[in-house]
Design a protein around this motif. Structure first.
Motif, PDB file in Angstrom:
ATOM      1  N   GLU A 129     -53.087  -5.987 108.682  1.00 48.33           N
ATOM      2  CA  GLU A 129     -53.879  -4.945 108.040  1.00 48.33           C
ATOM      3  C   GLU A 129     -53.416  -3.600 108.574  1.00 48.33           C
ATOM      4  O   GLU A 129     -53.443  -3.343 109.781  1.00 48.33           O
ATOM      5  CB  GLU A 129     -55.371  -5.146 108.333  1.00 48.33           C
ATOM      6  CG  GLU A 129     -56.273  -4.097 107.716  1.00 48.33           C
ATOM      7  CD  GLU A 129     -56.188  -4.042 106.195  1.00 48.33           C
ATOM      8  OE1 GLU A 129     -56.452  -2.965 105.631  1.00 48.33           O
ATOM      9  OE2 GLU A 129     -55.849  -5.072 105.558  1.00 48.33           O
ATOM     10  N   ILE A 130     -52.965  -2.748 107.674  1.00 50.41           N
ATOM     11  CA  ILE A 130     -52.325  -1.485 108.050  1.00 50.41           C
ATOM     12  C   ILE A 130     -53.330  -0.343 108.054  1.00 50.41           C
ATOM     13  O   ILE A 130     -54.073  -0.147 107.085  1.00 50.41           O
ATOM     14  CB  ILE A 130     -51.167  -1.167 107.082  1.00 50.41           C
ATOM     15  CG1 ILE A 130     -50.066  -2.222 107.210  1.00 50.41           C
ATOM     16  CG2 ILE A 130     -50.627   0.234 107.326  1.00 50.41           C
ATOM     17  CD1 ILE A 130     -49.044  -2.184 106.083  1.00 50.41           C
ATOM     18  N   LYS A 131     -53.339   0.403 109.140  1.00 45.29           N
ATOM     19  CA  LYS A 131     -54.112   1.638 109.221  1.00 45.29           C
ATOM     20  C   LYS A 131     -53.175   2.723 109.747  1.00 45.29           C
ATOM     21  O   LYS A 131     -52.931   2.847 110.948  1.00 45.29           O
ATOM     22  CB  LYS A 131     -55.325   1.478 110.152  1.00 45.29           C
ATOM     23  CG  LYS A 131     -56.390   0.522 109.627  1.00 45.29           C
ATOM     24  CD  LYS A 131     -56.972   0.972 108.291  1.00 45.29           C
ATOM     25  CE  LYS A 131     -57.946  -0.034 107.729  1.00 45.29           C
ATOM     26  NZ  LYS A 131     -58.360   0.313 106.339  1.00 45.29           N
ATOM     27  N   THR A 132     -52.632   3.495 108.822  1.00 48.95           N
ATOM     28  CA  THR A 132     -51.697   4.543 109.205  1.00 48.95           C
ATOM     29  C   THR A 132     -52.458   5.709 109.824  1.00 48.95           C
ATOM     30  O   THR A 132     -53.696   5.766 109.776  1.00 48.95           O
ATOM     31  CB  THR A 132     -50.902   5.051 107.984  1.00 48.95           C
ATOM     32  OG1 THR A 132     -51.735   5.941 107.212  1.00 48.95           O
ATOM     33  CG2 THR A 132     -50.447   3.897 107.095  1.00 48.95           C
ATOM     34  N   GLU A 133     -51.695   6.660 110.347  1.00 46.70           N
ATOM     35  CA  GLU A 133     -52.326   7.867 110.891  1.00 46.70           C
ATOM     36  C   GLU A 133     -53.012   8.680 109.794  1.00 46.70           C
ATOM     37  O   GLU A 133     -53.821   9.561 110.073  1.00 46.70           O
ATOM     38  CB  GLU A 133     -51.303   8.731 111.627  1.00 46.70           C
ATOM     39  CG  GLU A 133     -50.025   8.984 110.861  1.00 46.70           C
ATOM     40  CD  GLU A 133     -48.888   8.047 111.256  1.00 46.70           C
ATOM     41  OE1 GLU A 133     -47.838   8.563 111.664  1.00 46.70           O
ATOM     42  OE2 GLU A 133     -49.062   6.814 111.136  1.00 46.70           O
ATOM     43  N   LEU A 134     -52.701   8.357 108.529  1.00 48.35           N
ATOM     44  CA  LEU A 134     -53.288   9.051 107.385  1.00 48.35           C
ATOM     45  C   LEU A 134     -54.597   8.400 106.927  1.00 48.35           C
ATOM     46  O   LEU A 134     -55.290   8.935 106.064  1.00 48.35           O
ATOM     47  CB  LEU A 134     -52.291   9.061 106.214  1.00 48.35           C
ATOM     48  CG  LEU A 134     -50.872   9.540 106.533  1.00 48.35           C
ATOM     49  CD1 LEU A 134     -49.945   9.304 105.360  1.00 48.35           C
ATOM     50  CD2 LEU A 134     -50.884  11.019 106.922  1.00 48.35           C
ATOM     51  N   ASP A 135     -54.938   7.233 107.491  1.00 52.72           N
ATOM     52  CA  ASP A 135     -56.116   6.462 107.066  1.00 52.72           C
ATOM     53  C   ASP A 135     -57.304   6.677 107.991  1.00 52.72           C
ATOM     54  O   ASP A 135     -57.148   7.087 109.139  1.00 52.72           O
ATOM     55  CB  ASP A 135     -55.800   4.952 107.070  1.00 52.72           C
ATOM     56  CG  ASP A 135     -54.740   4.576 106.051  1.00 52.72           C
ATOM     57  OD1 ASP A 135     -54.649   5.251 105.013  1.00 52.72           O
ATOM     58  OD2 ASP A 135     -54.000   3.606 106.312  1.00 52.72           O
ATOM     59  N   ASN A 136     -58.501   6.334 107.470  1.00 53.28           N
ATOM     60  CA  ASN A 136     -59.669   6.240 108.356  1.00 53.28           C
ATOM     61  C   ASN A 136     -59.958   4.759 108.601  1.00 53.28           C
ATOM     62  O   ASN A 136     -59.398   3.880 107.955  1.00 53.28           O
ATOM     63  CB  ASN A 136     -60.889   6.976 107.773  1.00 53.28           C
ATOM     64  CG  ASN A 136     -61.414   6.315 106.510  1.00 53.28           C
ATOM     65  OD1 ASN A 136     -61.805   5.148 106.510  1.00 53.28           O
ATOM     66  ND2 ASN A 136     -61.429   7.076 105.414  1.00 53.28           N
ATOM     67  N   LEU A 137     -60.868   4.494 109.532  1.00 54.12           N
ATOM     68  CA  LEU A 137     -61.114   3.114 109.974  1.00 54.12           C
ATOM     69  C   LEU A 137     -62.462   2.566 109.517  1.00 54.12           C
ATOM     70  O   LEU A 137     -62.896   1.514 109.988  1.00 54.12           O
ATOM     71  CB  LEU A 137     -61.038   3.050 111.511  1.00 54.12           C
ATOM     72  CG  LEU A 137     -59.771   3.614 112.155  1.00 54.12           C
ATOM     73  CD1 LEU A 137     -59.893   3.544 113.679  1.00 54.12           C
ATOM     74  CD2 LEU A 137     -58.537   2.861 111.688  1.00 54.12           C
ATOM     75  N   GLN A 138     -63.099   3.236 108.569  1.00 57.03           N
ATOM     76  CA  GLN A 138     -64.470   2.883 108.205  1.00 57.03           C
ATOM     77  C   GLN A 138     -64.620   1.439 107.733  1.00 57.03           C
ATOM     78  O   GLN A 138     -65.596   0.770 108.067  1.00 57.03           O
ATOM     79  CB  GLN A 138     -64.979   3.837 107.118  1.00 57.03           C
ATOM     80  CG  GLN A 138     -65.218   5.253 107.621  1.00 57.03           C
ATOM     81  CD  GLN A 138     -65.668   6.193 106.518  1.00 57.03           C
ATOM     82  OE1 GLN A 138     -65.684   5.820 105.342  1.00 57.03           O
ATOM     83  NE2 GLN A 138     -66.023   7.406 106.879  1.00 57.03           N
ATOM     84  N   ARG A 139     -63.671   0.927 106.953  1.00 61.00           N
ATOM     85  CA  ARG A 139     -63.809  -0.398 106.354  1.00 61.00           C
ATOM     86  C   ARG A 139     -63.109  -1.502 107.151  1.00 61.00           C
ATOM     87  O   ARG A 139     -63.136  -2.664 106.763  1.00 61.00           O
ATOM     88  CB  ARG A 139     -63.247  -0.383 104.922  1.00 61.00           C
ATOM     89  CG  ARG A 139     -64.007   0.551 103.994  1.00 61.00           C
ATOM     90  CD  ARG A 139     -63.413   0.561 102.594  1.00 61.00           C
ATOM     91  NE  ARG A 139     -63.454  -0.780 102.008  1.00 61.00           N
ATOM     92  CZ  ARG A 139     -62.385  -1.469 101.635  1.00 61.00           C
ATOM     93  NH1 ARG A 139     -61.164  -0.948 101.791  1.00 61.00           N
ATOM     94  NH2 ARG A 139     -62.487  -2.670 101.113  1.00 61.00           N
ATOM     95  N   LEU A 140     -62.499  -1.141 108.251  1.00 63.63           N
ATOM     96  CA  LEU A 140     -61.595  -2.062 108.940  1.00 63.63           C
ATOM     97  C   LEU A 140     -62.276  -3.359 109.378  1.00 63.63           C
ATOM     98  O   LEU A 140     -61.762  -4.454 109.115  1.00 63.63           O
ATOM     99  CB  LEU A 140     -60.957  -1.364 110.147  1.00 63.63           C
ATOM    100  CG  LEU A 140     -60.011  -2.219 110.999  1.00 63.63           C
ATOM    101  CD1 LEU A 140     -58.894  -2.814 110.157  1.00 63.63           C
ATOM    102  CD2 LEU A 140     -59.425  -1.379 112.140  1.00 63.63           C
ATOM    103  N   LYS A 141     -63.418  -3.259 110.031  1.00 64.81           N
ATOM    104  CA  LYS A 141     -64.056  -4.475 110.554  1.00 64.81           C
ATOM    105  C   LYS A 141     -64.461  -5.412 109.414  1.00 64.81           C
ATOM    106  O   LYS A 141     -64.282  -6.631 109.492  1.00 64.81           O
ATOM    107  CB  LYS A 141     -65.275  -4.115 111.409  1.00 64.81           C
ATOM    108  CG  LYS A 141     -65.841  -5.325 112.149  1.00 64.81           C
ATOM    109  CD  LYS A 141     -66.902  -4.921 113.157  1.00 64.81           C
ATOM    110  CE  LYS A 141     -67.436  -6.141 113.906  1.00 64.81           C
ATOM    111  NZ  LYS A 141     -68.456  -5.771 114.910  1.00 64.81           N
ATOM    112  N   GLY A 142     -64.985  -4.851 108.339  1.00 63.20           N
ATOM    113  CA  GLY A 142     -65.358  -5.658 107.185  1.00 63.20           C
ATOM    114  C   GLY A 142     -64.163  -6.335 106.543  1.00 63.20           C
ATOM    115  O   GLY A 142     -64.245  -7.493 106.099  1.00 63.20           O
ATOM    116  N   GLN A 143     -63.039  -5.626 106.498  1.00 64.52           N
ATOM    117  CA  GLN A 143     -61.823  -6.206 105.943  1.00 64.52           C
ATOM    118  C   GLN A 143     -61.359  -7.400 106.772  1.00 64.52           C
ATOM    119  O   GLN A 143     -61.034  -8.464 106.235  1.00 64.52           O
ATOM    120  CB  GLN A 143     -60.722  -5.137 105.886  1.00 64.52           C
ATOM    121  CG  GLN A 143     -60.974  -4.070 104.846  1.00 64.52           C
ATOM    122  CD  GLN A 143     -59.988  -2.906 104.964  1.00 64.52           C
ATOM    123  OE1 GLN A 143     -59.742  -2.389 106.053  1.00 64.52           O
ATOM    124  NE2 GLN A 143     -59.436  -2.486 103.840  1.00 64.52           N
TER     125      GLN A 143
END
Length: 285
Positions: free
Chosen positions: A109-123
């Protein structure tokens, strides 16, 4: 238009293949004019190299991350003859960024420096319903927040360093408690779950079309959950995107566009067209 938006538009399978096939691309022209001077003195191959170098320093978008994963893990550690990469796989209302299957299924699961982390745990929780090994691939700027907010010790954490190498901050460990028949079954295409049922039970249900899917699912649930997962992984692994007869041609593809070509189902003619495009000077008809 913002250069970042232009780069995101260009580095998609559809956009790039239209460019290679000879369709005029205002996006490409705008990027070249912005980043390369003079723009008409180099080949498209040289232009791609310069554009990618700019991205590596100034705009490491999702394509850059996926292309890095493909080059450094699928091609660097494994082989396209024994492993398969998939991208943008729908699962439980989420889109899984990148998956590599080599005996096991490794989620990235990719989270670039351009992304936020709001949905990460749910994903991540969604992915664990079908896959046992999950990794977050991110930038150093997100690392502290991820370590503090994602209380899933089984999740692997990989940092794309400023030198564009992949540093494994924490290794993923197998987690199977959330595996779910429905999530696994919904990933499969009709011919794939039919193959699994025929293999394990020796027949397919003889019911009307309205009942068929549900009855097939009830049969699928009779498998052990880990066997069901392995059967799914085997089917996903068969979704090859590079024809084995074209592996030599694929190996010649520049690293900058490797991911675009890997996911494009290229034929002999497509590779010829690509080579002609790359050696052509910008502006030449």
């Amino acid at each position: 238009m913002n250069i970042g938006i232009l780069l995101n538009k260009l580095f998609t399978v559809n956009s790039f293949n239209k460019l290679v096939s000879g369709e005029s691309s205002e996006t490409y022209k705008s990027i070249v004019n912005e980043l390369i001077n003079p723009p008409d003195s180099i080949t498209n191959l040289q232009a791609m190299n310069l554009i990618y170098k700019y991205m590596s320093k100034r705009h490491r978008n999702e394509y850059f991350y996926k292309n890095t994963l493909l080059n450094k893990i699928l091609l660097g550690r494994h082989s396209i003859q024994t492993s398969t990469a998939l991208r943008e796989l729908p699962i439980n209302g989420n889109i899984l960024d990148f998956l590599i299957i080599n005996g096991v299924g490794q989620v990235y699961e990719i989270k670039t420096e351009l992304d936020n982390l709001q949905r990460l745990k749910g994903q991540l929780n969604a992915y664990y319903h079908a896959f046992s090994l999950c990794n977050i691939v991110t930038d150093q700027s997100h690392l502290k927040q991820i370590m503090q907010s994602i209380d899933l010790p089984q999740v692997g954490i990989i940092v794309l360093t400023k030198r564009n190498t992949l540093h494994e901050e924490r290794k993923a460990t197998k987690y199977e408690k959330k595996l779910d028949y429905k999530s696994i079954f919904k990933i499969l295409r009709k011919y794939e779950f039919e193959y699994i049922l025929q293999k394990n039970f020796g027949f397919l249900p003889q019911v009307n079309d309205f009942q068929y899917y549900d009855v097939c699912f009830q049969m699928f649930k009779q498998l052990d959950i880990k066997q069901a997962q392995q059967e799914m992984l085997y089917q996903l692994k068969q979704r090859e995107t590079v024809d084995r007869s074209n592996i030599k041609e694929f190996n010649k593809v520049p690293v900058e566009i490797k991911s675009l070509i890997y996911f494009s189902n290229y034929t002999d003619n497509n590779f010829k067209q690509l080579n002609q495009f790359l050696i052509k000077k910008i502006g030449d008809e």
